[in-house]
Design an enzyme around this catalytic site. Structure first.
Site: not given
Ligand code: URA
Length: 231
Positions: A101
């Site tokens: 993310d």
């Molecule tokens: N899980 C999440 O919620 N976000 C990420 O970036 C990676 C794994």
């Protein structure tokens, strides 16, 4: 790969300039002047263009220490992407093996080897992903147990695979998971009544984020890191 494609990939020639060079007799394959750009060559053929040996580009594998605030996409109109940090040639041919993310930091792998990235990220192969997670609330023994058993995420029909939770302190854990569902870590913590306030990926399988990489810096993977046979 076709000879004209190989020549244009490995030189500054466009595909049509490469075809023309081949028709002009500027290219040899294993010592014989090539006639057509459509002929197929492999890494084992010796291809020479005007005295210079040309080799097919090998697959590429990179790790980036992803900073906050960039997205794991090749292009975005409004936001920086991980490829604004991974400033390597032919970036448009690379893809991310396991997105992070925008507000997650840490180990991000990019490659142009689709089979390899599938093997690394597919849940079937169960390569563990290790995250350092900062939490809004204290982690309770019940929440830890639920995460380790497998939980139902909002809108899904299948329990998550059992995770491993190492508690570092009341609001900081290390979470090991073998799947890569959408926003998985954040949703797992929400499902047990907590909230992720900081997320950092430390490892995927046997590939550890290099502690020598500053945020935004990258390096090539080593042959041992690329080798998934022992992972
Ligand atoms: N899980 C999440 O919620 N976000 C990420 O970036 C990676 C794994």
């Amino acid at each position: 790969m076709r000879l004209d494609k190989l020549l244009s990939n490995a030189s500054n020639l466009t595909r049509s300039q490469a075809s023309k060079a081949i028709r002009q007799g500027d290219v040899t394959v294993d010592g014989v002047v090539a006639q057509k750009g459509t002929v197929k060559v492999t890494e084992e053929n010796q291809v020479i263009y005007l005295g210079t040996t040309i080799s097919a580009p090998k697959p590429r594998y990179y790790m980036l220490n992803k900073p906050l605030g960039c997205v794991s996409a090749n292009k975005d109109k409004n936001t920086l992407t991980v490829f604004d940090y991974l400033l390597v040639p032919r970036r448009e041919q690379l893809h991310v093996a396991g997105r992070l993310d925008k507000d997650t930091t840490g180990l991000l792998i990019a490659t142009d080897d689709g089979k390899w990235s599938h093997r690394l990220t597919s849940p079937k192969h169960e390569h563990s992903k290790r995250y350092r997670v900062d939490l809004a609330e204290t982690i309770t023994p019940e929440a830890k147990q639920l995460l380790e058993q497998g939980i139902m995420l909002e809108g899904e029909k299948k329990l998550t695979k059992p995770a491993v939770v190492d508690v570092l302190d009341s609001q900081k854990i290390i979470l090991h998971i073998t799947e890569g569902r959408y926003h998985q870590v954040k949703r797992m913590l929400l499902a047990v009544g907590n909230e992720v306030v900081g997320l950092h990926r430390e490892a995927i399988g046997h590939i550890e984020l290099d502690p020598g990489l500053e945020q935004g810096a990258w390096r090539h993977l080593s042959p041992q890191e690329i080798d998934l046979s022992k992972a």
